[in-house]
Design a protein around this motif. Structure first.
Motif, PDB file in Angstrom:
ATOM      1  N   ARG A   1       7.638  -4.055  12.560  1.00 33.63           N
ATOM      2  CA  ARG A   1       7.981  -4.763  11.326  1.00 33.63           C
ATOM      3  C   ARG A   1       7.344  -4.120  10.086  1.00 33.63           C
ATOM      4  N   LEU A   2       6.502  -3.114  10.275  1.00 28.95           N
ATOM      5  CA  LEU A   2       5.827  -2.488   9.142  1.00 28.95           C
ATOM      6  C   LEU A   2       6.785  -1.557   8.405  1.00 28.95           C
ATOM      7  N   PRO A   3       6.522  -1.284   7.128  1.00 28.04           N
ATOM      8  CA  PRO A   3       7.358  -0.323   6.393  1.00 28.04           C
ATOM      9  C   PRO A   3       7.107   1.126   6.788  1.00 28.04           C
ATOM     10  N   TRP A   4       6.034   1.404   7.523  1.00 28.28           N
ATOM     11  CA  TRP A   4       5.695   2.741   8.014  1.00 28.28           C
ATOM     12  C   TRP A   4       5.581   3.742   6.861  1.00 28.28           C
ATOM     13  N   THR A   5       4.763   3.381   5.907  1.00 28.25           N
ATOM     14  CA  THR A   5       4.417   4.307   4.835  1.00 28.25           C
ATOM     15  C   THR A   5       3.408   5.329   5.361  1.00 28.25           C
ATOM     16  N   ARG A   6       3.094   6.298   4.517  1.00 31.93           N
ATOM     17  CA  ARG A   6       2.102   7.312   4.907  1.00 31.93           C
ATOM     18  C   ARG A   6       0.768   6.640   5.249  1.00 31.93           C
ATOM     19  N   ARG A   7       0.393   5.640   4.464  1.00 34.48           N
ATOM     20  CA  ARG A   7      -0.858   4.916   4.718  1.00 34.48           C
ATOM     21  C   ARG A   7      -0.821   4.236   6.076  1.00 34.48           C
ATOM     22  N   ASP A   8       0.294   3.564   6.404  1.00 33.12           N
ATOM     23  CA  ASP A   8       0.428   2.907   7.699  1.00 33.12           C
ATOM     24  C   ASP A   8       0.283   3.912   8.841  1.00 33.12           C
ATOM     25  N   ARG A   9       0.988   5.024   8.714  1.00 28.77           N
ATOM     26  CA  ARG A   9       0.948   6.032   9.783  1.00 28.77           C
ATOM     27  C   ARG A   9      -0.456   6.589   9.964  1.00 28.77           C
ATOM     28  N   PHE A  10      -1.158   6.795   8.862  1.00 25.86           N
ATOM     29  CA  PHE A  10      -2.511   7.349   8.963  1.00 25.86           C
ATOM     30  C   PHE A  10      -3.441   6.368   9.677  1.00 25.86           C
ATOM     31  N   ILE A  11      -3.388   5.100   9.284  1.00 24.07           N
ATOM     32  CA  ILE A  11      -4.265   4.100   9.907  1.00 24.07           C
ATOM     33  C   ILE A  11      -3.956   3.971  11.393  1.00 24.07           C
ATOM     34  N   ILE A  12      -2.692   3.863  11.731  1.00 23.69           N
ATOM     35  CA  ILE A  12      -2.315   3.696  13.138  1.00 23.69           C
ATOM     36  C   ILE A  12      -2.691   4.923  13.952  1.00 23.69           C
ATOM     37  N   SER A  13      -2.441   6.108  13.412  1.00 20.51           N
ATOM     38  CA  SER A  13      -2.774   7.339  14.140  1.00 20.51           C
ATOM     39  C   SER A  13      -4.276   7.450  14.372  1.00 20.51           C
ATOM     40  N   SER A  14      -5.055   7.110  13.358  1.00 18.35           N
ATOM     41  CA  SER A  14      -6.510   7.201  13.503  1.00 18.35           C
ATOM     42  C   SER A  14      -7.023   6.219  14.552  1.00 18.35           C
ATOM     43  N   ALA A  15      -6.497   4.988  14.517  1.00 15.40           N
ATOM     44  CA  ALA A  15      -6.944   3.981  15.477  1.00 15.40           C
ATOM     45  C   ALA A  15      -6.522   4.339  16.900  1.00 15.40           C
ATOM     46  N   LEU A  16      -5.298   4.842  17.054  1.00 15.63           N
ATOM     47  CA  LEU A  16      -4.819   5.192  18.393  1.00 15.63           C
ATOM     48  C   LEU A  16      -5.478   6.459  18.922  1.00 15.63           C
ATOM     49  N   ALA A  17      -5.871   7.359  18.026  1.00 13.08           N
ATOM     50  CA  ALA A  17      -6.499   8.597  18.473  1.00 13.08           C
ATOM     51  C   ALA A  17      -7.717   8.305  19.344  1.00 13.08           C
TER      52      ALA A  17
ATOM     53  N   ARG B   1      -4.795 -16.619   3.712  1.00 16.82           N
ATOM     54  CA  ARG B   1      -4.758 -15.402   2.917  1.00 16.82           C
ATOM     55  C   ARG B   1      -5.917 -14.475   3.268  1.00 16.82           C
ATOM     56  N   VAL B   2      -7.078 -15.047   3.537  1.00 13.70           N
ATOM     57  CA  VAL B   2      -8.241 -14.242   3.909  1.00 13.70           C
ATOM     58  C   VAL B   2      -8.003 -13.581   5.257  1.00 13.70           C
ATOM     59  N   MET B   3      -7.433 -14.331   6.202  1.00 13.53           N
ATOM     60  CA  MET B   3      -7.159 -13.763   7.521  1.00 13.53           C
ATOM     61  C   MET B   3      -6.155 -12.625   7.426  1.00 13.53           C
ATOM     62  N   ARG B   4      -5.125 -12.797   6.609  1.00 14.38           N
ATOM     63  CA  ARG B   4      -4.128 -11.732   6.477  1.00 14.38           C
ATOM     64  C   ARG B   4      -4.725 -10.486   5.836  1.00 14.38           C
ATOM     65  N   LYS B   5      -5.740 -10.683   4.986  1.00 14.45           N
ATOM     66  CA  LYS B   5      -6.386  -9.548   4.338  1.00 14.45           C
ATOM     67  C   LYS B   5      -7.245  -8.768   5.321  1.00 14.45           C
ATOM     68  N   ILE B   6      -8.001  -9.466   6.164  1.00 15.20           N
ATOM     69  CA  ILE B   6      -8.925  -8.794   7.079  1.00 15.20           C
ATOM     70  C   ILE B   6      -8.179  -8.219   8.273  1.00 15.20           C
ATOM     71  N   VAL B   7      -7.286  -9.005   8.851  1.00 19.06           N
ATOM     72  CA  VAL B   7      -6.576  -8.567  10.057  1.00 19.06           C
ATOM     73  C   VAL B   7      -5.078  -8.745   9.831  1.00 19.06           C
ATOM     74  N   PRO B   8      -4.465  -7.849   9.066  1.00 10.13           N
ATOM     75  CA  PRO B   8      -3.022  -7.923   8.855  1.00 10.13           C
ATOM     76  C   PRO B   8      -2.276  -7.413  10.090  1.00 10.13           C
ATOM     77  N   PRO B   9      -0.942  -7.454  10.066  1.00 10.24           N
ATOM     78  CA  PRO B   9      -0.171  -6.997  11.230  1.00 10.24           C
ATOM     79  C   PRO B   9      -0.472  -5.569  11.660  1.00 10.24           C
ATOM     80  N   ILE B  10      -0.819  -4.686  10.732  1.00  5.41           N
ATOM     81  CA  ILE B  10      -1.103  -3.311  11.132  1.00  5.41           C
ATOM     82  C   ILE B  10      -2.319  -3.242  12.061  1.00  5.41           C
TER      83      ILE B  10
END
Length: 599
Positions: free
Chosen positions: A486-502, A214-223
């Motif tokens: 596999r992610l639901p691609w919510t606004r939060r998901d898109r923001f995190i992914i976009s920021s990391a990929l930028a 559970r701790v691992m999923r919290k720190i490094v989830p699939p996103i």
């Protein structure tokens, strides 16, 4: 310590009567003296029959569980498939790292052949730890997954190794100055400092294995893991294409920027000098495409056996074409010993502090990748994918990964991780039996001990290696896309992914963007080490991308749409009142990923 899974046959031979030998002797006699013990009822024809487009497949072979009695021929044959599926990924990393260029070691043919042989030997030996599964005797902890979770060099660490070697060449304290020709001098000491640092940092992955899932999923989830694996693949594809064009050494820089001595107007070959051609020449591209095209052809028409070994078969096909057209020299093959083993060649162990932070990030990433790979192995092997037994396999697998990385570098190899392509072999052959895994270890050991095998791989032109590795590295990027898909691609998901990929993707495309921020040239070695550590971290796309994704995932609050599945909008209000279900939905289970490792 005791073996957790004794591997005894779940389907023993016919019962023995009074006065017969003990059960073990009876099983051995049955195995060695009967047709069933040698061949069984396996569908060998289906394994080796080519498939035609638009036609259905034949009858599937019987499934062999992890501890079921396995015929000898089936074990040897399936184990060979596992070994062949791994060879391309095992040999690619030492071939690239020991090759030419400012960020590589530029070793001679004999040392390169040894590194290939050492990679095969360490993979064979350390995979046994994963398959065996040993009870440690306290708190229910295990070592190993108890599945066909074979280990090999991880591509996750290649960008860090390249950045560290380039930095050590630049500081002038580890590597000798360039040769009179302008070509970078051999620098085995840089590899020694790198693997010495890896040995220390590998302790982190061993520590991670004791954390609750559970701790691992919290720190490094699939996103986070999806972004990181994707960025690893993107950065590696560039290396593959450089090799495909003729090499990643100074000839690439001269061709693309005009920098360097005129001798690098062509990609010189110390093996076959008469075949020197400019980087990007059509002949180099054609050699690489012979491998890439063979991979595509085998996937369409190949039998299950060929498709399991398609990377190696395609590589050998490209090697044959290169040899027939005069691009292969026999020097590395003739100079390689008939037999070799570990520590025949050595690297002076050291420590390189600037690479610590990137390596720690890499070990976190490989831990998450291992969770996905072992989960996929459990699914393919038809064992539990949830519950205490599954958690035990995950804990033991991650611990074995960390220990294997430590042992691998002490064996003059690269840090290891579980390979994902073996899961495809399990599915294709319908054999999850651990005996087949032990056979795979045998074939890998045999290939490494036969020194001429390493010489053959070293004699393969860079363009041929590039045609193979470009496909392998693209598979890493696709694994990241699969996780993110596999992610639901919510606004939060898109923001995190976009920021990391930028930043992460930008660094992969423009690797020198942060190289001129700090210009310190004073006498303080500690200050220089800190600056180099920051430059390696920020200048390695997946390191900075992973850090951004982790921080944003922990800081950004969940919204209603993050707490429910996208196809259940009516559940939004209800989910708010649930104690932990919202967090579990947002974090999600670890997604099986096909890594570096992995291929």
């Amino acid at each position: 310590m005791a073996d957790l899974d004794d591997g005894s046959a779940a389907t023993p031979p016919p019962p023995v009567g009074m006065g017969d030998p003990p059960p073990l002797t009876a099983r051995l006699r049955h195995k060695l003296t009967t047709r069933d013990g040698w061949l069984g009822n396996y569908n060998y024809a289906a394994l080796c029959t080519p498939r035609l487009p638009c036609f259905s497949v034949g009858v599937a072979a019987p499934f062999f569980s992890i501890n079921q009695s396995l015929p000898l021929v089936v074990g040897a044959l399936v184990g060979l498939q596992h070994a062949l599926a791994m060879v391309g990924g095992i040999t690619a990393l030492p071939l690239i790292l020991s090759g030419g260029g400012d960020n590589h070691l530029n070793l001679d043919a004999e040392m390169r052949a040894y590194m290939v042989s050492a990679a095969l030997i360490t993979s064979g030996l350390l995979s046994i730890i994963q398959i065996k599964r040993i009870r440690l005797g306290f708190r229910g902890l295990q070592l190993g997954s108890g599945l066909i979770s074979l280990s090999g060099p991880s591509f996750t660490f290649l960008p860090i190794a390249e950045a560290a070697i380039a930095a050590m060449r630049a500081d002038g304290t580890t590597c000798p100055p360039p040769l009179p020709s302008g070509f970078p001098a051999p620098c085995p000491a840089a590899f020694g400092r790198y693997i010495g640092t890896v040995a220390v940092c590998s302790l982190l992955e061993m520590a991670i294995s004791f954390l609750p899932s559970r701790v691992m999923r919290k720190i490094v989830p699939p996103i986070v893991s999806g972004v990181t694996v994707f960025l690893i693949g993107v950065s590696l594809v560039g290396t593959g294409l450089k090799y495909w064009g003729g090499g990643s050494g100074p000839c690439f820089g001269f061709r693309t920027t005009g920098a360097g001595p005129p001798i690098f107007a062509e990609c010189p070959s110390t093996l076959v000098p008469q075949t020197s051609l400019p980087w990007g020449d059509s002949q180099w591209l054609g050699l690489g495409f012979s491998v890439f095209g063979a991979i595509l052809f085998i996937e369409v028409f190949g039998s299950p056996f060929l498709r399991s070994a398609q990377i190696l078969v395609a590589l050998l096909f490209g090697f044959a074409i290169a040899a027939a057209t005069g691009f292969v020299g026999t020097g590395p093959i003739t100079s390689a010993p008939v037999f070799t083993f570990l520590w025949v060649e050595r690297f002076p162990l050291g420590f390189y502090a600037p690479s610590v932070i990137p390596l720690l990030i890499a070990f976190v990433v490989t831990s998450i990748e291992s969770v996905g790979d072992i989960t996929a192995s459990c699914d393919a092997s038809r064992v539990e994918t949830s519950g205490p037994e599954y958690d035990s396999r995950i804990q033991g697998g991650i611990l074995a990964d960390g220990l294997n990385s430590l042992l691998a570098v002490l064996m003059t190899g690269n840090p290891n991780t579980t390979f994902s392509q073996n899961n495809a072999v399990i599915s294709i052959t319908r054999c999850a039996n651990r005996v087949a895994g032990y056979w795979a270890c045998f074939w890998l050991l045999l290939g490494g001990i036969l020194g001429k095998v390493g010489g053959v791989f070293v004699s393969i032109p860079d363009a041929v290696v590039g045609g193979m590795t470009t496909f392998l590295f693209a598979n890493v990027a696709v694994s990241g896309i699969r996780i993110l898909g596999r992610l639901p691609w919510t606004r939060r998901d898109r923001f995190i992914i976009s920021s990391a990929l930028a930043i992460g993707l930008g660094v992969s495309l423009v690797p020198n963007w942060f190289s001129f921020v700090f210009t310190y040239s004073g006498p303080s070695a500690a200050t220089r080490a800190i600056i180099e550590a920051v430059e390696i971290t920020v200048g390695t796309g997946y390191c900075i991308g992973a850090l951004i994704a982790i921080v944003l995932n922990l800081l950004l609050p969940m919204e209603v749409e993050d707490l429910v599945a996208p196809d259940e909008p009516d559940a939004a209000v209800k989910s708010i009142d649930m104690d932990d279900s919202g967090e579990d939905v947002a974090v999600g289970p670890d997604v099986p990923a096909e890594s570096s490792s992995s291929t």
